[in-house]
Write a protein that holds these residues in place. Structure first.
Motif, PDB file in Angstrom:
ATOM      1  N   VAL A   5       0.766  -1.115   0.025  1.00 18.17           N
ATOM      2  CA  VAL A   5      -0.091   0.000  -0.075  1.00 18.17           C
ATOM      3  C   VAL A   5       0.591   1.735   0.008  1.00 18.17           C
ATOM      4  CG1 VAL A   5      -1.293   1.305   1.436  1.00 18.17           C
ATOM      5  CG2 VAL A   5      -2.036  -1.360   1.251  1.00 18.17           C
ATOM      6  N   CYS A   6       0.889   2.045  -0.993  1.00 18.13           N
ATOM      7  CA  CYS A   6       1.690   3.523  -1.028  1.00 18.13           C
ATOM      8  C   CYS A   6       1.228   4.343  -0.297  1.00 18.13           C
ATOM      9  CB  CYS A   6       1.566   3.545  -2.425  1.00 18.13           C
ATOM     10  SG  CYS A   6       2.952   5.084  -2.854  1.00 18.13           S
ATOM     11  N   ILE A   7       2.394   4.919   0.641  1.00 18.58           N
ATOM     12  CA  ILE A   7       2.250   5.979   1.392  1.00 18.58           C
ATOM     13  C   ILE A   7       2.675   6.781   1.249  1.00 18.58           C
ATOM     14  CG2 ILE A   7       2.025   4.482   3.830  1.00 18.58           C
ATOM     15  CD1 ILE A   7       4.969   5.519   4.014  1.00 18.58           C
ATOM     16  N   GLY A  12      -2.983   6.081  -1.418  1.00 15.56           N
ATOM     17  CA  GLY A  12      -2.970   4.732  -1.032  1.00 15.56           C
ATOM     18  C   GLY A  12      -2.731   3.551  -2.548  1.00 15.56           C
TER      19      GLY A  12
ATOM     20  N   LEU B 192      -7.785   6.217   6.331  1.00 10.96           N
ATOM     21  CA  LEU B 192      -7.005   5.748   4.989  1.00 10.96           C
ATOM     22  C   LEU B 192      -6.178   4.189   5.254  1.00 10.96           C
ATOM     23  CD1 LEU B 192      -5.931   9.329   3.896  1.00 10.96           C
ATOM     24  CD2 LEU B 192      -7.842   8.004   2.868  1.00 10.96           C
ATOM     25  N   PRO B 193      -6.437   3.133   3.913  1.00  7.15           N
ATOM     26  CA  PRO B 193      -4.498   2.192   3.945  1.00  7.15           C
ATOM     27  C   PRO B 193      -3.637   2.634   3.843  1.00  7.15           C
ATOM     28  CG  PRO B 193      -6.496   2.549   2.102  1.00  7.15           C
ATOM     29  CD  PRO B 193      -6.529   3.698   2.320  1.00  7.15           C
ATOM     30  N   ARG B 194      -3.341   3.850   3.499  1.00  8.80           N
ATOM     31  CA  ARG B 194      -1.523   4.377   3.958  1.00  8.80           C
ATOM     32  C   ARG B 194      -2.021   4.649   5.283  1.00  8.80           C
ATOM     33  NH1 ARG B 194      -1.007  10.429   4.517  1.00  8.80           N
ATOM     34  NH2 ARG B 194       0.695   9.694   3.276  1.00  8.80           N
ATOM     35  N   LYS B 197      -1.415   1.334   7.747  1.00  7.14           N
ATOM     36  CA  LYS B 197      -0.087   0.916   7.190  1.00  7.14           C
ATOM     37  C   LYS B 197       0.878   1.821   7.866  1.00  7.14           C
ATOM     38  CE  LYS B 197       3.681  -0.330   4.498  1.00  7.14           C
ATOM     39  NZ  LYS B 197       4.616  -1.684   5.852  1.00  7.14           N
ATOM     40  N   GLU B 389     -12.486   6.070   1.755  1.00  4.67           N
ATOM     41  CA  GLU B 389     -11.877   7.079   0.176  1.00  4.67           C
ATOM     42  C   GLU B 389     -12.322   7.883  -0.045  1.00  4.67           C
ATOM     43  OE1 GLU B 389      -8.502   5.801  -1.432  1.00  4.67           O
ATOM     44  OE2 GLU B 389      -9.172   3.736  -0.653  1.00  4.67           O
TER      45      GLU B 389
END
Lengths: 114, 416
Positions: A5-7, A12, B192-194, B197, B389
């Motif tokens: 998952v790009c941050i 994302g 958010l997915p980021r 993470k 999102e």
């Protein structure tokens, strides 16, 4: 092959990266930063660190950031180094407080004025 | 009574952008803010990730706020800090109080509401148990920590996986606290997915999906929480209870637009959002609403974008240099779309129209379709959409031109 998952930004992107003969092939990234991030994440993950430190004579704590990514395993060392700084008010937003934190070549910059 | 062409209520990112855009149109602008500085919640969001869309560089919250604050200072905008608006009458007289100036009445040609949103508190979700100290909303904890310098606790459980909760999980960890778990009622995260993470995974903080807090323990100070798994109807499953010791429980269980002032004027609501047209004007002529007061955003960049439009049209209304025309169409959310902003279209909509929406669940490889009279008027393919999102659909100029009545917004299976 692994999904990452790009941050780099709040989009994302879900990037899949596969090692090829002479590098990595990525899919799912919306931009070049995503490709670079996916490869870095697989080889040497880095993070921008933001934290607080107390400044003598200031009403609010000072928030700071690193100007670039710090190796992920050194995040806590980086925070400790930043918190050990002895500063007095006033500190202007944008002031470089450390120009090479932990020998990474990355600066620590004030993100507000106190 | 003092008069301004445009009065903007709330000096966060939304209000600053609206005020600047109105000022650039040549309007006299008053910006009212309750805090002692402009910037709103950005001032306590010390993490990075702001500004990539709008400025093209990655900034922290205070830096993003500072850029706009400087623009406001250089403009001719009148700013009143430490000032609380208590009423706006139907004929646009704004009543405010401040320690310095006492009771103020200001006549406005147009009003922009940019009052942000507030956090859903413990009382709204009904967690059983005692009522000890140490239970905070995530945003309140963020303010205590980032602006006031307090260490709010040492062993923490976070209920809800909204972005503020995720961000606070990392902040607490970096400040030396231990985050035992992030507990989420739904089978997916609302953040958010980021952020999952970089705020949880990076620090090995467990994310417990389909779980909730069923009891709070402790007398003076919270001493622990009991968590349990929930079934598909979100009902706790007996026998899955587990106690986690902690001295702090953070709630990150949703944000509610602060619309009291606008509702007091009689603006119309659809679902939980005030109804606006494509220029963010409400059903009351000259009354605009933008930012998180309208709908809760993931990205400040989009708040800025929308608020610039709101400010620009507020100025045009006040200066009489352009009217939006009559209401021509309603956008009705359907099949998978929980809401849209805007919900109405006014005039001929010859320009590009940006429609933002959220989905009710995760969708992969689908099409977002706008149709009227059973005919598709615009469609776009999407690889993935998740409820956490906000989605943006820019409808090309002219596509909505001349459409009258109802526009349906829905998600359809993509043709293979």
């Amino acid at each position: 092959m692994s999904e990452i998952v790009c941050i780099q930004c709040p989009m994302g992107c879900r990037i899949t990266a596969q090692q090829t003969g002479n590098g990595y092939e990525t899919k799912g990234n919306a931009c070049a930063r995503g490709k670079a991030y996916a490869i870095e994440e697989l080889t040497a993950p880095k993070r921008i660190v933001t934290c607080l430190l107390l400044v003598e004579g200031a009403e609010e704590p000072l928030s700071v950031k690193t100007s670039g990514g710090i190796p992920k395993e050194r995040i806590f060392d980086c925070v400790r180094t930043i918190k050990a700084l002895k500063l007095a008010s006033p500190v202007e937003i944008g002031t470089v407080l450390l120009d090479d934190v932990l020998g990474t070549g990355v600066c620590v910059v004030a993100t507000k004025t106190v | 009574m003092e008069r301004f062409d445009v009065t903007v209520i709330g000096g966060g990112p939304s209000g600053m952008a609206a005020a600047l855009a109105a000022s650039e149109e040549g309007a006299s602008v008053l910006l009212l803010e309750t805090d002692s500085m402009l910037g709103g919640i950005l001032n306590q969001c010390i993490h990075n990730g702001f500004g990539l869309h709008y400025f093209g560089v990655e900034l922290t919250g205070p830096e993003y706020a500072d850029r706009f604050r400087q623009l406001v200072e250089q403009s001719g905008i009148t700013v009143l800090l430490d000032t609380l608006v208590i009423d706006v009458s139907r004929d646009k007289v704004v009543t405010a109080v401040s320690r310095e100036k006492g009771l103020l009445s200001i006549r406005a040609g147009a009003v922009v509401f940019s009052t942000g949103c507030s956090e859903r508190p413990r009382g709204a979700i009904g967690i059983p148990g005692t009522r000890p100290a140490g239970i905070l909303t995530a945003g309140a904890a963020q303010k205590y920590m980032n602006r006031m310098g307090y260490q709010v606790g040492s062993e923490c459980v976070i209920l809800g996986s909204g972005d503020i909760g995720l961000i606070m999980a990392r902040r607490l960890t970096l400040e030396g606290a231990r985050v035992r778990a992030v507990v989420e009622l739904m089978p997916y995260t609302s953040g958010l997915p980021r952020n999952v993470k970089q705020c949880l995974d990076d620090f090995d903080i467990p994310l417990l999906l389909s779980h909730t807090v069923v009891e709070i323990k402790g007398k003076e100070r919270i001493s622990g929480v009991v968590i349990a798994e929930v079934d598909e109807n979100r009902v706790p499953i007996p026998g899955t209870e587990e106690t986690i010791a902690c001295d702090m429980l953070l709630l990150s269980v949703g944000l509610i637009p602060s619309t009291d002032l606008a509702l007091g004027m009689g603006v119309e609501v659809m679902g939980s959002n005030v109804m606006v047209d494509q220029h963010f004007e409400t059903g009351i002529a000259g009354v605009f609403i933008c930012g998180n007061t309208l709908h809760v955003h993931d990205l400040v960049d989009y708040v800025t974008e929308e608020s610039l439009t709101a400010g620009r049209y507020a100025a045009r209304h006040a200066l009489g240099s352009g009217t939006s025309g009559h209401l021509t169409a309603h956008i009705r959310p359907s099949a998978g779309i929980t809401y849209t902003v805007p919900q109405t279209i006014r005039g001929n909509a010859e320009e590009e129209v940006t429609i933002r929406f959220r989905t009710n669940r995760v969708y992969r490889n689908v099409r977002v379709v706008l149709s009227a009279d059973g005919r598709e008027i615009a469609a776009e393919k999407r690889k993935i959409m998740v409820p956490g999102e906000m989605q943006t659909f820019k409808v090309k100029a002219g596509r909505l031109n001349g459409i009258r009545g109802e526009i349906t917004a829905e998600i359809k299976e993509a043709a293979l």
